[in-house]
Design a protein around this motif. Structure first.
Motif, PDB file in Angstrom:
ATOM      1  N   VAL A  61       0.859  -1.186   0.000  1.00  0.00           N
ATOM      2  CA  VAL A  61       0.000   0.000   0.000  1.00  0.00           C
ATOM      3  C   VAL A  61       0.893   1.232   0.000  1.00  0.00           C
ATOM      4  CG1 VAL A  61      -1.597   1.415   1.352  1.00  0.00           C
ATOM      5  CG2 VAL A  61      -2.020  -1.028   1.096  1.00  0.00           C
ATOM      6  N   PHE A  62       0.568   2.182  -0.863  1.00  0.00           N
ATOM      7  CA  PHE A  62       1.282   3.454  -0.924  1.00  0.00           C
ATOM      8  C   PHE A  62       0.446   4.498  -0.195  1.00  0.00           C
ATOM      9  CE2 PHE A  62       3.441   1.078  -4.092  1.00  0.00           C
ATOM     10  CZ  PHE A  62       4.684   1.671  -4.281  1.00  0.00           C
ATOM     11  N   GLY A  70      -1.364   9.846  -7.657  1.00  0.00           N
ATOM     12  CA  GLY A  70      -1.208   9.679  -9.092  1.00  0.00           C
ATOM     13  C   GLY A  70      -1.039   8.232  -9.513  1.00  0.00           C
ATOM     14  N   LEU A  71      -0.573   7.374  -8.614  1.00  0.00           N
ATOM     15  CA  LEU A  71      -0.390   5.954  -8.931  1.00  0.00           C
ATOM     16  C   LEU A  71      -1.700   5.293  -9.329  1.00  0.00           C
ATOM     17  CD1 LEU A  71       2.072   5.011  -6.063  1.00  0.00           C
ATOM     18  CD2 LEU A  71       2.531   4.654  -8.505  1.00  0.00           C
ATOM     19  N   SER A  72      -2.767   5.614  -8.630  1.00  0.00           N
ATOM     20  CA  SER A  72      -4.072   5.040  -8.965  1.00  0.00           C
ATOM     21  C   SER A  72      -4.808   5.914  -9.978  1.00  0.00           C
ATOM     22  CB  SER A  72      -4.932   4.866  -7.706  1.00  0.00           C
ATOM     23  OG  SER A  72      -5.043   6.091  -6.985  1.00  0.00           O
ATOM     24  N   PHE A  73      -4.603   7.232  -9.916  1.00  0.00           N
ATOM     25  CA  PHE A  73      -5.254   8.140 -10.855  1.00  0.00           C
ATOM     26  C   PHE A  73      -4.873   7.796 -12.293  1.00  0.00           C
ATOM     27  CE2 PHE A  73      -5.297  12.029 -13.427  1.00  0.00           C
ATOM     28  CZ  PHE A  73      -6.616  12.440 -13.245  1.00  0.00           C
ATOM     29  N   HIS A  74      -3.609   7.462 -12.502  1.00  0.00           N
ATOM     30  CA  HIS A  74      -3.132   7.096 -13.835  1.00  0.00           C
ATOM     31  C   HIS A  74      -3.219   5.591 -14.091  1.00  0.00           C
ATOM     32  CE1 HIS A  74      -1.809  11.111 -14.819  1.00  0.00           C
ATOM     33  NE2 HIS A  74      -1.073  11.192 -13.751  1.00  0.00           N
ATOM     34  N   VAL A  82      -3.403   1.946  -3.068  1.00  0.00           N
ATOM     35  CA  VAL A  82      -3.062   3.362  -2.869  1.00  0.00           C
ATOM     36  C   VAL A  82      -4.009   3.972  -1.845  1.00  0.00           C
ATOM     37  CG1 VAL A  82      -2.753   5.608  -3.969  1.00  0.00           C
ATOM     38  CG2 VAL A  82      -2.272   3.517  -5.261  1.00  0.00           C
ATOM     39  N   LEU A  83      -3.444   4.573  -0.815  1.00  0.00           N
ATOM     40  CA  LEU A  83      -4.228   5.238   0.225  1.00  0.00           C
ATOM     41  C   LEU A  83      -3.673   6.659   0.350  1.00  0.00           C
ATOM     42  CD1 LEU A  83      -6.403   5.013   2.404  1.00  0.00           C
ATOM     43  CD2 LEU A  83      -4.697   4.025   3.946  1.00  0.00           C
ATOM     44  N   TYR A 213       6.317   9.075 -15.091  1.00  0.00           N
ATOM     45  CA  TYR A 213       7.069   9.166 -13.829  1.00  0.00           C
ATOM     46  C   TYR A 213       6.770   7.962 -12.943  1.00  0.00           C
ATOM     47  CZ  TYR A 213       7.691  10.099  -8.900  1.00  0.00           C
ATOM     48  OH  TYR A 213       7.998   9.952  -7.569  1.00  0.00           O
ATOM     49  N   TYR A 214       5.517   7.583 -12.862  1.00  0.00           N
ATOM     50  CA  TYR A 214       5.120   6.509 -11.955  1.00  0.00           C
ATOM     51  C   TYR A 214       5.673   5.160 -12.396  1.00  0.00           C
ATOM     52  CZ  TYR A 214       2.257  10.085  -9.883  1.00  0.00           C
ATOM     53  OH  TYR A 214       1.864  11.247  -9.266  1.00  0.00           O
ATOM     54  N   THR A 215       5.846   5.001 -13.690  1.00  0.00           N
ATOM     55  CA  THR A 215       6.489   3.782 -14.189  1.00  0.00           C
ATOM     56  C   THR A 215       7.937   3.724 -13.709  1.00  0.00           C
ATOM     57  OG1 THR A 215       5.098   3.773 -16.176  1.00  0.00           O
ATOM     58  CG2 THR A 215       7.133   2.497 -16.263  1.00  0.00           C
ATOM     59  N   LYS A 216       8.639   4.852 -13.793  1.00  0.00           N
ATOM     60  CA  LYS A 216      10.027   4.929 -13.330  1.00  0.00           C
ATOM     61  C   LYS A 216      10.099   4.728 -11.817  1.00  0.00           C
ATOM     62  CE  LYS A 216      12.147   5.859 -17.217  1.00  0.00           C
ATOM     63  NZ  LYS A 216      13.170   4.939 -17.793  1.00  0.00           N
TER      64      LYS A 216
END
Length: 226
Positions: A61-62, A70-74, A82-83, A213-216
């Motif tokens: 969980v982040f 942004g992890l879940s938004f994207h 994601v929390l 960015y989130y992939t990186k």
């Protein structure tokens, strides 16, 4: 006779002209599927990466603010992993302990600070660290088997600093988080290597990020799950 020859030559010239005009269109028809195929391949690769990350981090969980959200938004990670939310600080995140406990992750990644350094207090960093330590303590109490990893606050652009000078304190905040991690027995990951080549990861505000960015980020963090 001459009239017939002239007519034949003229018709041949028209045919050649039409053929010449047709070639670019023919070339375009060859190129368009190739371009479309390349885009489809890129989309397939991104989808494959997303599915891979969702598997790798399925027990994590982040916890964090709008940067983390942004992890879940994207759609890089599932919402259950994601929390996070806009305006979240270490103090406000204390209210997420019940939900975090319910999700019972094997590992929690915490990224807070982007809003903490804007807190109107005599010493925003000290105030944040006090609540950050309390947050870690509560996670240890409720989820003693869960591994805790603290993430550094991501840098902002120069334009963002001009708009909000308090972002200059990000470096000092990250040093405090690193020291807190050592004190609390948590892991710490410095995210600055992601930005070493200054890639164009930023959204228009110079603070939040595009999907790449989130992939990186997850590529950097996947070793932490082993």
């Amino acid at each position: 006779m001459n009239k017939k020859i002239t007519t034949a030559i003229l018709m041949g010239s028209v045919a050649l002209a039409l053929a010449a005009c047709g070639n670019p269109a023919a070339n375009d028809k060859v190129q368009e599927p190739e371009a479309s195929q390349a885009q489809e391949q890129k989309a397939d690769m991104q989808k494959s990466d997303a599915n891979s990350f969702k598997t790798i981090f399925q027990d994590s969980v982040f916890l964090g603010d709008s940067i983390t959200e942004g992890l879940s938004f994207h759609d890089v990670l599932n919402e259950k992993n994601v929390l996070a939310g806009a305006g979240k600080t270490a103090e406000f995140s204390l209210k997420d302990i019940a939900e975090l406990t319910k999700r019972n992750p094997k590992q929690v990644f915490i990224q807070l600070g982007s809003d903490d350094i804007l807190w109107r207090a005599d010493d925003p960093i000290a105030y944040s660290m006090k609540n950050y330590a309390k947050l870690i303590g509560m996670i240890k109490e409720k989820l003693p088997q869960t591994r805790i990893t603290l993430l550094s606050v991501t840098p902002v652009t120069e334009d963002a600093i001009k708009m909000e000078p308090r972002y200059k304190n990000i470096g000092d905040y990250n040093q405090a988080v690193k020291e807190l991690a050592g004190k609390e027995g948590a892991s710490f990951v410095d995210l600055s290597p992601i930005f070493s080549n200054s890639p164009d990861f930023y959204d228009a505000d110079g603070i939040h990020f595009k999907p790449d960015y989130y992939t990186k980020l997850l590529e950097l963090l996947k070793e932490q799950t082993k």
